[in-house]
Design a protein around this motif. Structure first.
Motif, short mmCIF file in Angstrom:
data_model
loop_
_atom_site.label_atom_id
_atom_site.label_comp_id
_atom_site.label_asym_id
_atom_site.label_seq_id
_atom_site.Cartn_x
_atom_site.Cartn_y
_atom_site.Cartn_z
N ASP A 200 0.85 -1.20 0.00
CA ASP A 200 0.00 0.00 0.00
C ASP A 200 0.88 1.25 0.00
OD1 ASP A 200 0.86 0.45 2.67
OD2 ASP A 200 -0.77 -0.81 3.43
N HIS A 201 0.23 2.40 -0.08
CA HIS A 201 0.96 3.65 -0.19
C HIS A 201 1.79 3.96 1.06
CE1 HIS A 201 -1.49 5.48 -3.75
NE2 HIS A 201 -1.14 4.23 -3.96
N ASP A 202 1.32 3.48 2.22
CA ASP A 202 2.10 3.68 3.46
C ASP A 202 3.46 2.99 3.36
OD1 ASP A 202 0.32 5.29 4.71
OD2 ASP A 202 -0.58 3.72 5.95
N GLU A 203 3.47 1.76 2.84
CA GLU A 203 4.73 1.04 2.68
C GLU A 203 5.66 1.76 1.70
OE1 GLU A 203 4.33 -3.66 3.11
OE2 GLU A 203 2.75 -2.82 1.86
N VAL A 204 5.07 2.27 0.62
CA VAL A 204 5.88 3.00 -0.36
C VAL A 204 6.53 4.21 0.29
CG1 VAL A 204 5.84 4.30 -2.52
CG2 VAL A 204 4.45 2.23 -2.30
N ARG A 205 5.74 4.97 1.06
CA ARG A 205 6.28 6.17 1.71
C ARG A 205 7.31 5.81 2.79
NH1 ARG A 205 0.94 8.00 0.47
NH2 ARG A 205 1.09 9.84 -0.88
N ALA A 206 7.10 4.68 3.45
CA ALA A 206 8.07 4.24 4.46
C ALA A 206 9.42 3.93 3.81
CB ALA A 206 7.54 3.01 5.18
N VAL A 207 9.38 3.26 2.68
CA VAL A 207 10.62 2.94 1.96
C VAL A 207 11.30 4.23 1.50
CG1 VAL A 207 11.58 1.86 -0.11
CG2 VAL A 207 9.85 0.65 1.24
N MET A 208 10.51 5.16 0.96
CA MET A 208 11.08 6.43 0.50
C MET A 208 11.72 7.19 1.67
SD MET A 208 10.63 6.60 -2.75
CE MET A 208 10.69 4.83 -2.89
N SER A 209 11.06 7.12 2.81
CA SER A 209 11.58 7.81 4.00
C SER A 209 12.92 7.23 4.43
CB SER A 209 10.57 7.69 5.15
OG SER A 209 11.11 8.17 6.35
N GLU A 210 13.02 5.90 4.42
CA GLU A 210 14.26 5.24 4.82
C GLU A 210 15.41 5.58 3.87
OE1 GLU A 210 16.85 3.32 7.08
OE2 GLU A 210 14.75 3.68 7.62
#
Length: 367
Positions: A200-210
């Protein structure tokens, strides 16, 4: 102080005990991204040289390289000797081969390099044995033979796949169809042309954040996983390599057992000791390498069917052929006459963009 391997094990343990749901997706995405970055550190240690080490750096010859990967005593050295005539030390005890042993097989008019690599052990991706050097050589190959003992193929297959996966090698896969473009500003924009059922989009943003990426356009054109997304971000460290599972020692099992094992995808059963089914292995090797033979026909003379020009590409154009001969051919090119399965008429006049097929015959007409 915790080592990189210790940190990897801690994250893997935390991921194993974290149940995946909407509330944890962001956290799991960050953990997977951290894990990928740590594995990259393990593969490319700070200050370490990039060489494979003594006995592992070999001169490359031929149109392509095929690496032999497998546990000790599965018959890699015997297979090497059978295919190339090169003597690769073989014995009935483990770790006979200690360095890369190169050889060449001539097939369909082309020279293909074979690299017999030392047997790997479980934990190679974490630095055990000579795993890092062995798989560093495998990463540079165009095809991998995973040699398995038919008496225990599935267990060994899973372990070897996990080791190669840990080194960023993706077997028999295509790069995920994800378009990633970093921006200076504007935040994270996520689009998808197919439903995303694995992330989901939360996982995508988490990866981008890392990865400390605050602005980017990400377009998903496949039903991707978070691992696919990380592979795109780690693209320089990922290698997509075809593989053939070579099921060796079939002379030691029954026909019924062989019928079951033959259902393993991308598998070829052989006996390197007795020379059984080696022809099928070479045929599958040729297919996996996507090699195209093109025969030349000088003006006013018969085609040369002895020495084809062999090209490595999924789409070999007339321009690719010209560049393989000499770049000046493209500059002086007027048209080409082609005979074979790539044209409707025999012969047919074509331009530089025409895509050639295996065993086409070509005659170049210059200005």
């Amino acid at each position: 102080m915790a080592t990189t391997v210790d940190k990897i094990k801690e994250i893997e343990a935390e991921m194993a005990k974290t149940q995946k749901n909407k509330a944890t997706s962001f956290h799991l995405g960050q953990l997977k991204a951290k894990l990928a970055k740590l594995k990259r550190e393990l593969l490319m240690p700070t200050g370490g040289g990039g060489g494979g080490g003594a006995g592992f750096d070999v001169a490359r010859t031929g149109i392509a390289s095929v690496g032999f990967i497998g546990f000790p005593s599965v018959g890699k050295s015997t297979l090497m000797s059978r295919l190339t005539g090169t003597h690769s030390e073989a014995a009935a005890y483990e770790f006979t081969t200690l360095t890369t042993v190169p050889g060449v097989v001539r097939y369909n008019g082309s020279k293909i390099q074979m690299l017999d690599l030392p047997g790997i052990i479980e934990g190679a991706k974490d630095g055990k044995g000579r795993g890092r050097q062995v798989i560093a050589v495998a990463r540079s190959c165009q095809l991998i033979f995973i040699v398995l003992d038919v008496n225990k193929p599935l267990t060994d297959k899973r372990v070897i796949e996990a080791e190669l996966e840990g080194f960023g090698i993706r077997l028999n896969k295509e790069p995920p169809n994800i378009v990633f473009k970093k921006k200076d500003k504007g935040g994270i924009s996520i689009t998808n042309t197919v439903p995303l059922t694995h992330l989901d989009h939360d996982e995508v943003r988490a990866v981008m954040s890392e990865y400390r990426i605050s602005s980017a356009d990400i377009a998903f054109r496949c039903d991707a996983t978070v691992d696919d997304l990380i592979d795109v971000l780690e693209a320089p460290q990922r290698r997509y390599i075809p593989a053939i599972y070579v099921l060796n020692k079939i002379d030691a099992i029954s026909i019924e057992e062989l019928n079951i094992l033959s259902r393993i995808p991308n598998a070829v059963p052989i006996s390197s000791e007795r020379g059984w089914n080696i022809d099928e292995l070479l045929t599958e090797m040729w297919k996996k390498l996507n090699l195209v033979r093109v025969y030349t026909k000088p003006k006013g003379r018969a085609p040369d069917f002895e020495e084809p020009v062999v090209l490595r590409s999924n789409r070999c154009t007339v321009e690719d052929f010209c560049n393989a001969i000499h770049k000046s051919l493209v500059e002086d090119f007027r048209t080409a006459m082609v005979w074979g399965t790539s044209v409707k008429h025999q012969p047919q006049f074509v331009g530089l963009n025409h895509v050639l097929e295996d065993e086409d015959v070509i005659s170049i007409l210059k200005n």
